[in-house]
Design an enzyme around this catalytic site. Structure first.
Site, PDB file in Angstrom:
ATOM      1  N   GLU A  27       0.039  22.704   0.225  1.00  0.00           N
ATOM      2  CA  GLU A  27       0.201  21.079  -0.163  1.00  0.00           C
ATOM      3  C   GLU A  27      -0.254  20.274   0.922  1.00  0.00           C
ATOM      4  OE1 GLU A  27       3.551  18.220  -2.221  1.00  0.00           O
ATOM      5  OE2 GLU A  27       3.876  20.092  -1.919  1.00  0.00           O
ATOM      6  N   ASN A  72       4.704  17.506  -4.952  1.00  0.00           N
ATOM      7  CA  ASN A  72       4.766  16.115  -5.199  1.00  0.00           C
ATOM      8  C   ASN A  72       3.596  15.411  -5.037  1.00  0.00           C
ATOM      9  OD1 ASN A  72       7.307  16.825  -5.882  1.00  0.00           O
ATOM     10  ND2 ASN A  72       8.331  16.256  -3.861  1.00  0.00           N
ATOM     11  N   ASN A 172       3.433  18.209 -12.153  1.00  0.00           N
ATOM     12  CA  ASN A 172       4.372  18.719 -11.206  1.00  0.00           C
ATOM     13  C   ASN A 172       5.735  18.260 -11.355  1.00  0.00           C
ATOM     14  OD1 ASN A 172       4.990  20.663  -8.659  1.00  0.00           O
ATOM     15  ND2 ASN A 172       5.613  18.415  -8.057  1.00  0.00           N
ATOM     16  N   GLU A 173       6.554  18.992 -11.616  1.00  0.00           N
ATOM     17  CA  GLU A 173       8.222  18.334 -11.569  1.00  0.00           C
ATOM     18  C   GLU A 173       8.297  17.072 -12.136  1.00  0.00           C
ATOM     19  OE1 GLU A 173       9.849  18.767  -7.683  1.00  0.00           O
ATOM     20  OE2 GLU A 173       9.539  21.026  -7.652  1.00  0.00           O
ATOM     21  N   TYR A 244      14.928  26.494  -5.012  1.00  0.00           N
ATOM     22  CA  TYR A 244      15.018  26.574  -3.573  1.00  0.00           C
ATOM     23  C   TYR A 244      16.601  27.015  -3.255  1.00  0.00           C
ATOM     24  CZ  TYR A 244      10.292  24.569  -3.046  1.00  0.00           C
ATOM     25  OH  TYR A 244       9.169  24.231  -3.524  1.00  0.00           O
ATOM     26  N   GLU A 292       7.012  27.675  -7.385  1.00  0.00           N
ATOM     27  CA  GLU A 292       7.756  27.189  -6.262  1.00  0.00           C
ATOM     28  C   GLU A 292       9.170  28.002  -5.961  1.00  0.00           C
ATOM     29  OE1 GLU A 292       7.819  23.180  -5.022  1.00  0.00           O
ATOM     30  OE2 GLU A 292       6.322  22.463  -6.146  1.00  0.00           O
ATOM     31  N   GLN A 351       5.922  27.190   1.270  1.00  0.00           N
ATOM     32  CA  GLN A 351       4.615  27.145   1.177  1.00  0.00           C
ATOM     33  C   GLN A 351       4.061  28.121   2.117  1.00  0.00           C
ATOM     34  OE1 GLN A 351       3.129  23.039   1.470  1.00  0.00           O
ATOM     35  NE2 GLN A 351       4.566  22.411  -0.066  1.00  0.00           N
TER      36      GLN A 351
END
Length: 502
Positions: A27, A72, A172-173, A244, A292, A351
């Site tokens: 990213e 993001n 994304n999200e 996460y 992710e 990442q």
């Protein structure tokens, strides 16, 4: 000493080992791109400014797919800013990470890096501030051979052949209030369905990922998946999942059991997807792209973006330094992903470089491996053939978050061609060695080809540029086979690999 046993039987096949399980994520965030994969000032830089040392480590890590450019970041990204002569590209404010994006690296550069690193690109489109037309333009630029505005522009920019990118993320999200252009499930579901249908008109062979909820703790979780798939089930192939984990308040025991949460997360998303399938009376199954996942200490100061008038280029952000316990958790999360290979068809460690990453670099200097590098590299390079579900019998320990949890978690793979069996196991006990007994009677004639353990009496040990080897996996000489059973001693807080073959 504690005792645990597992049984290996080829009849307990879950599904094939999927190479896309071993994906990663690049990213435009912090130093992931600039001074991460791209650093013209580094001694290892090639003619395009890419760090050869990072490319070498990416190959050693065994990365299959790489999700790009966010995250993001993608929800405010104008992809056209990153094509054409670099000197003519605009500098833009990145609202996601309060940074300045110089657009030195864009689609064409990333595709060059992808070819050099031997990875499959997984492209994300902006459904935050943009929509259907911009997604179609990017797809045309990447996948149409020529004869149109965007495809001919790609050719003029030096890429004669189309990139033929197969996997595409539809935003994304999008339920996250931090996301630029966040939407309700109905709003996003309708937009994603229309975008997916239009993109398939351009390239029917692409594979599409709809956004799942951005975390299992979100109030939208579950209902979001049901609503979004209610709109998109016919058009998409995957629903995304993001998770996460980190050690909180010194609760090492619960942290080491993080995969219990991941297991529950996977089961919940599968249930939501299958509910929609049943309601629609569809034969098609939606699978998971767990695109992710990692250990991420979100409350640390370096995870907080800049503020005010400070809009730096490639600031130090999210540069967690991982220890031995973090590596064991990463290993246990890989076990969970492999164990559900029937429904998890792709995954992305977030990442790749510098930003919560297994690879670290110094700007213009060295690159090195974090502790989390090793379990990922071993699983990616040694898991072949079929994933086998193991019958595990192990003592439990009490955790504050999950109650009683087995001290051992494990999965096995078996290559039908060579007959090689590989057992991946973690010992979650913080105090005790575990004597592991493996029943191999269903796969007779095997011997130990190799066994390793990653552990340290100090589970807080972290790698540095000066020393990234002290806690690399070392030979576990206790592993042996006799009378159809294998055995090994697994150290406390450890990641272990046992290779068995003829």
């Amino acid at each position: 000493m504690l005792h645990a046993s597992v049984s290996v039987d080829p009849a307990f096949r879950v599904g094939p080992v999927r190479r896309r399980t071993f994906g990663s994520f690049v990213e435009h965030l912090g130093r992931c791109v600039y001074t991460g994969i791209h650093d013209p000032e580094a001694p290892s830089a090639d003619e395009d400014g890419f760090r050869r040392d990072v490319i070498d480590l990416t190959r050693e890590l065994g990365i299959s797919t790489v999700r790009y450019p966010g995250g993001n970041f993608v929800s405010g990204y104008r992809w056209e800013d990153g094509i054409g002569p670099v000197a003519d590209r605009p500098r833009r404010l990145d609202l996601a990470w309060h940074s300045t994006e110089p657009n030195i690296v864009g689609v064409d550069e990333f595709m060059k890096w992808s070819a050099k690193s031997g990875t499959e690109p997984m492209m994300a489109v902006n459904l935050g501030t943009r929509g259907i037309q911009e997604a179609l333009d990017l797809l045309e630029y990447c996948n149409v051979p020529g004869g149109t505005h965007w495809s001919d522009l790609r050719r003029a920019n030096g890429a004669e052949d189309p990139y033929r990118i197969r996997m595409w993320c539809l935003g994304n999200e999008m339920d996250g209030p931090w996301q630029v252009g966040a939407r309700t499930a109905d709003e996003y579901g309708r937009l994603a369905a229309r975008t997916a249908s239009a993109m398939r008109m351009v390239d029917p062979g692409i594979e599409l990922v709809a956004c799942g909820s951005s975390a299992s703790m979100m109030p939208t979780f579950g209902e979001w998946e049901r609503t979004v798939l209610g709109h998109t089930h016919e058009q998409v192939d995957y629903i995304s999942a993001h998770a996460y984990y980190f050690e909180e308040d010194g609760d090492l025991g619960s942290f080491l059991a993080s995969s219990v949460d991941m297991d529950h997360f996977i089961e919940s998303v599968v249930a939501a997807a299958d509910l929609v399938r049943a309601q629609k009376k569809e034969k098609k199954r939606i699978h998971l792209s767990f695109d992710e996942w990692n250990v991420w200490y979100q409350k640390r100061a370096d995870s907080k973006p800049p503020t005010g008038d400070d809009w730096p280029v490639a600031p130090v952000l999210l540069e967690d330094r991982y220890n031995v316990a973090d590596a064991v958790v990463v290993g246990s999360l890989l076990i969970s992903l492999l164990r559900r290979t029937d429904r998890v068809h792709a995954a992305s460690l977030a990442q790749l470089v510098n930003v919560i990453a297994p690879i670290m670099t110094e700007p213009g200097g060295r690159a090195w491996r974090q502790t989390t590098f090793h379990p990922f590299a071993q699983a990616s390079n040694l898991a072949h053939g079929d994933v086998l579900r193991l019958a595990i019998d192990a003592p439990e320990y009490e955790t504050a978050r999950f109650g009683g949890v087995p001290v051992i978690d494990a999965v096995a793979t078996r290559d039908p061609e060579s007959g090689e069996v590989v057992i991946f196991a973690v010992n979650r006990s913080t105090t005790d060695e575990v004597a592991l007994d493996v029943d191999l009677r269903a796969v007779p004639g095997l011997r130990v080809l190799g066994a390793t353990s990653l552990s340290n009496p100090d589970h807080t040990w972290s790698a540095t540029a000066d020393d990234d080897a002290s806690v690399a996996p070392v030979a576990n000489t206790t592993a042996s086979v006799a009378d159809g059973r294998a055995s090994a001693l697994l150290p406390p807080v450890s990641w272990n690999v046992i290779r068995l073959g003829r």
